[in-house]
Design an enzyme around this catalytic site. Sequence first.
Site, PDB file in Angstrom:
ATOM      1  N   HIS A   1      33.872  72.359  55.739  1.00 55.86           N
ATOM      2  CA  HIS A   1      33.790  71.009  55.170  1.00 55.86           C
ATOM      3  C   HIS A   1      33.681  71.211  53.654  1.00 55.86           C
ATOM      4  O   HIS A   1      32.627  71.024  53.060  1.00 55.86           O
ATOM      5  CB  HIS A   1      32.560  70.288  55.728  1.00 55.86           C
ATOM      6  CG  HIS A   1      32.530  68.802  55.496  1.00 55.86           C
ATOM      7  ND1 HIS A   1      33.347  68.145  54.595  1.00 55.86           N
ATOM      8  CD2 HIS A   1      31.725  67.840  56.041  1.00 55.86           C
ATOM      9  CE1 HIS A   1      33.068  66.857  54.615  1.00 55.86           C
ATOM     10  NE2 HIS A   1      32.098  66.634  55.487  1.00 55.86           N
TER      11      HIS A   1
ATOM     12  N   ARG B   1      40.215  64.592  58.704  1.00 48.78           N
ATOM     13  CA  ARG B   1      39.104  65.159  59.482  1.00 48.78           C
ATOM     14  C   ARG B   1      39.588  65.285  60.918  1.00 48.78           C
ATOM     15  O   ARG B   1      40.142  64.318  61.474  1.00 48.78           O
ATOM     16  CB  ARG B   1      37.858  64.274  59.417  1.00 48.78           C
ATOM     17  CG  ARG B   1      36.804  64.717  60.428  1.00 48.78           C
ATOM     18  CD  ARG B   1      35.496  63.992  60.256  1.00 48.78           C
ATOM     19  NE  ARG B   1      34.803  64.447  59.050  1.00 48.78           N
ATOM     20  CZ  ARG B   1      33.554  64.097  58.726  1.00 48.78           C
ATOM     21  NH1 ARG B   1      32.886  63.274  59.514  1.00 48.78           N
ATOM     22  NH2 ARG B   1      32.987  64.538  57.633  1.00 48.78           N
TER      23      ARG B   1
ATOM     24  N   ARG C   1      30.007  58.778  55.587  1.00 52.95           N
ATOM     25  CA  ARG C   1      29.969  59.192  54.181  1.00 52.95           C
ATOM     26  C   ARG C   1      31.304  59.713  53.652  1.00 52.95           C
ATOM     27  O   ARG C   1      31.756  59.312  52.584  1.00 52.95           O
ATOM     28  CB  ARG C   1      28.894  60.276  53.967  1.00 52.95           C
ATOM     29  CG  ARG C   1      27.496  59.740  53.828  1.00 52.95           C
ATOM     30  CD  ARG C   1      26.512  60.707  54.440  1.00 52.95           C
ATOM     31  NE  ARG C   1      26.683  60.686  55.873  1.00 52.95           N
ATOM     32  CZ  ARG C   1      26.054  59.833  56.681  1.00 52.95           C
ATOM     33  NH1 ARG C   1      25.174  59.018  56.180  1.00 52.95           N
ATOM     34  NH2 ARG C   1      26.276  59.826  57.983  1.00 52.95           N
ATOM     35  N   THR C   2      31.902  60.637  54.378  1.00 45.29           N
ATOM     36  CA  THR C   2      33.083  61.308  53.825  1.00 45.29           C
ATOM     37  C   THR C   2      34.229  60.320  53.645  1.00 45.29           C
ATOM     38  O   THR C   2      34.842  60.245  52.581  1.00 45.29           O
ATOM     39  CB  THR C   2      33.505  62.480  54.737  1.00 45.29           C
ATOM     40  OG1 THR C   2      32.347  63.271  55.001  1.00 45.29           O
ATOM     41  CG2 THR C   2      34.570  63.328  54.087  1.00 45.29           C
TER      42      THR C   2
ATOM     43  N   LYS D   1      49.206  57.820  72.370  1.00 47.41           N
ATOM     44  CA  LYS D   1      50.500  58.232  72.929  1.00 47.41           C
ATOM     45  C   LYS D   1      50.707  59.735  72.921  1.00 47.41           C
ATOM     46  O   LYS D   1      51.786  60.214  73.272  1.00 47.41           O
ATOM     47  CB  LYS D   1      51.630  57.561  72.135  1.00 47.41           C
ATOM     48  CG  LYS D   1      51.554  56.044  72.138  1.00 47.41           C
ATOM     49  CD  LYS D   1      52.568  55.459  71.179  1.00 47.41           C
ATOM     50  CE  LYS D   1      52.319  53.965  70.982  1.00 47.41           C
ATOM     51  NZ  LYS D   1      53.075  53.444  69.849  1.00 47.41           N
TER      52      LYS D   1
HETATM   53  N1   CP Z   1      28.195  64.544  55.568  1.00 40.70           N
HETATM   54  C1   CP Z   1      29.183  64.031  56.340  1.00 40.70           C
HETATM   55  O1   CP Z   1      30.243  64.663  56.565  1.00 40.70           O
HETATM   56  O2   CP Z   1      28.902  62.785  56.803  1.00 40.70           O
HETATM   57  P1   CP Z   1      29.903  61.891  57.688  1.00 40.70           P
HETATM   58  O3   CP Z   1      30.087  62.608  59.010  1.00 40.70           O
HETATM   59  O4   CP Z   1      29.228  60.554  57.822  1.00 40.70           O
HETATM   60  O5   CP Z   1      31.213  61.817  56.939  1.00 40.70           O
END
Ligand code: CP
Length: 304
Positions: free
Chosen positions: A133, A105, A54-55, A84
């Site tokens: 998040h 991320r 999603r993100t 590496k």
């Molecule tokens: N909600 C969320 O962070 O989903 P993903 O891990 O799929 O990005």
Amino acid sequence: MTRLFNLIAIQDLAREDIDRILDRAQEMEEISKKRSNQLGSRIMACLFFEPSTRTRLSFESAMLRLGGKVLGFADVGVSSAGGKGETLADTIRTVERYADIIVIRHPLDGSARLAAEFSNKPIINAGSGSEEHPTQALLDLYSIRKMKGTIDGMHISLCGDLKYGRTVHSLAMALSKYDVRIRFAAPSQLEMKPAIVNEIIRAGIDVEEVDNMADAVKATDVVYMTRIQKERFPDVNEYNAVKGQFRIRLEEVSLMKPDGIILHPLPRVDELDPAVDATPQARYFDQVEAGVVTRMAILDLILG
Ligand code: CP
């Protein structure tokens, strides 16, 4: 009102900053359908050192709908960081030469803040360890406001893995800027961190803590369910002791307010029975859609 540059943590935002993002997200509903070229010359790099559906894809969709371009990696194994041993600092120093904004991320707490120290380009935190998040919290607030008409006055249950779940950490801190009541519902091993509970109480929020799903879902406007974060447990036995304890089935839905809604950041494993998907309370796939307009708003406010 502060100018938005990096987006690292919810606590860096005042309520007026959050409201401005949500208002802009609402304006993006129309623009997202028609598409626009307002970020036509801009490039967004997505650096995902952890899996995501999603993100990452909603950030990419948001940038493409605004006319921008995207590059990056979705698997650390294909980057020099994975193959590496390149440091995060050197990865950021390099990618900032290729892009106008970096979405990152990373499995380590503090990683997005560290990345910002090595970048002259804006950094957006797309999930840092079990810590934060923030863009998920913003889309969660946008979903609540859209579905319930308001955030102020809401009674919200945050349920499941409150210890390792980064979405609930950011969402709890974001909700503390509004006039809400919060119920934390978790097995005793996965309770919300005391530092966050204390911060929220200091903000004047009415907080309640329960340890079972029946009490979690009763009499609240929003039930925010989360997955037990197996990948963050230091010991698999600790995970095995709690897995399957917190679930929403039709039985729990029958205890909810008829106009209550169920949200979930997804992905789910077994904590949301698929039979719940057909109930009017199940709104988590509508919540997914809010990710695109919210991230369009964030990109527009930073780069526009
Ligand atoms: N909600 C969320 O962070 O989903 P993903 O891990 O799929 O990005």
